[in-house]
Design an enzyme around this catalytic site. Structure first.
Site: not given
Ligand code: PA5
Length: 445
Positions: A422, A287
């Protein structure tokens, strides 16, 4: 010493490190002075010497209460909200911790939920815990993460049904933002005890906050020692001398190998108890680095298990990777191979040899084989596996990751890429506000 880095099994040429010393010094200054990109998320840098001692004391108190009141603690969270505690707990307890009798464990079993959206996983966990005394620690910095919110809805109902709303307040512990977010709102409304994730500490850098510390302390691990290790990392890895600073060495080694064309870093362990640590490490670097088309893909293997699967690919596949091996120097077990009179499988040549010693030969043999196969190897030696060393190792990687991100020219403290899935998921679930995207995506499926 507790942690040192050996990069002698690489093909890094003389001068390749030295050429980058100025960049490294600049990256270090930007990180430690909190002047670099993403500096609103640099609270973790000096957290080991600045953490809130009152909150720390509350964490210990809550951990004691959890130990006294329950057989099982369910830690609900995803990404940085659970990987650190899972890594430390797995590293410092028995590989069969949850199956051990309570008299041996001295602390509740630890289960994780909300780290996936599997109904099968959740259903089985709820069924397993039906007749056990349960506490829950729900962890979400944003307080709105779907995976964690879904799991918590099930466990809130589970706890309230089992104990009633009043006792639920004694059994549900919330770790979230100090003042905002849906979870904070709910916690205030229901009267749950709350712990804070500071604004300037991102999820994957939050192991030393209540995010990591509450589950770790509840599992009976010495969090004073963990924080002492973190403090030692904070102090030792400020040493400006490259030769004496393994964190600098590791950060530059990654960067040099990346610039030489390597695409994948493989973290290797030889102890199953470190396998969850690899998951935390993958998230930290994945990340942090993977931005603007740049970054090493962080992969992990567990040897000798994976020598019988991915070992082939590492040895003979495309040469786009290097290995970083985590080695614990202290003996982990004294058991030795038994002698057998008949010796039908011809194993008596190993009789009396400790499994640790055999594992070490597997490591050394593999190291030389992979180096011969043109796979550079770096070795991180840990003196021992204890709370202090884990605390220091986490700081080692966090700092190396920050430095590495700056050397790469990315912001290692944000994760804009995770929003894409998402958005699509919400649209496909028909979440209000996503109507246009819903229509567009459904046409494509
Ligand atoms: O490192 C990060 O910031 C992320 O992996 C988060 O920890 C993860 O997405 C969970 O977020 P939250 O704690 O807001 O539920």
């Amino acid at each position: 010493m507790s942690i040192h880095f050996d990069f002698s099994y690489t093909d890094i040429k003389p001068g390749e490190f030295e050429n980058r010393f100025d960049q490294l010094a600049q990256a270090n200054e930007d990180l430690m002075n909190k002047t670099g990109i993403g500096n609103d998320f640099l609270g973790w840098v000096d957290y080991p010497v600045k953490y809130d001692k009152n909150e720390f004391a509350r964490i210990k108190k809550a951990a004691k209460k959890i130990q006294e009141n329950c057989d099982a603690l369910v830690v609900i969270g995803i990404g940085g909200s659970y990987l650190g505690s899972q890594a430390v707990i797995a590293a410092l307890t028995s590989p069969f911790y949850n199956d051990e009798p309570r008299s041996k464990r001295k602390a509740p079993k630890i289960y994780f939920a909300g780290q996936n959206i599997s109904g099968k996983y959740l259903e089985n966990l709820l069924a397993l815990l039906k007749d056990q005394e349960v506490c829950v620690n729900v962890i979400s910095k944003s307080g709105t993460t779907t995976e964690a919110a879904i799991a918590f809805r099930f466990f809130k109902e589970f706890i309230e049904k089992k104990y009633g709303k009043n006792e639920a307040k004694e059994r549900i512990f919330v770790t979230t933002d100090e003042s905002k977010g849906a979870l904070k709102f709910m916690a205030n409304k229901e009267g749950y005890e709350c712990f804070v994730i500071p604004d300037d500490v991102g999820g994957r850098y939050s192991v030393y906050t209540a995010v990591g510390l509450l589950p770790i302390a509840a599992a009976g691990i010495d969090i004073d020692a963990l924080m002492a290790g973190a403090k030692a990392g904070y102090e030792d890895y400020q040493n400006p001398h490259f030769d004496e600073n393994p964190c600098f060495q590791y950060a530059l080694y990654r960067n040099v190998l990346y610039n030489s064309g390597k695409k994948i870093e493989i973290l290797v362990d030889y102890e199953p108890s470190l396998s969850y640590f690899s998951e935390w490490w993958k998230q930290l670097f994945g990340e942090s680095d993977g931005k603007d088309g740049k970054g090493l893909f962080p992969a992990a293997v567990h040897f000798s298990t994976d020598l019988h699967s991915l070992g082939q690919m590492i040895q003979d596949g495309p040469k786009n990777h290097f290995e970083t091996v985590l080695i614990i120097d202290e003996e982990q077990s004294a058991i030795a191979v038994l002698h057998d009179e008949a010796d039908l499988e011809g194993l008596n040549y190993l009789a009396g040899r400790k499994l640790d010693a055999i594992n070490e030969k597997a490591f050394k043999g593999t190291l030389l084989a992979h180096v011969d196969g043109n796979v550079p190897n770096g070795i991180i030696h840990l003196d021992r596996l204890d709370a202090f060393t884990m605390g220091k190792l986490i700081y080692f990687f966090e700092k190396a990751c920050g430095l590495d991100g700056y050397l790469l020219g990315v912001n290692p403290f944000d994760q804009p890429g995770v929003e894409a899935y998402k958005k699509n998921m919400f649209a496909l679930l028909h979440k209000p506000g996503y109507e246009a995207l819903t229509a567009e995506l459904e046409k494509r499926l």
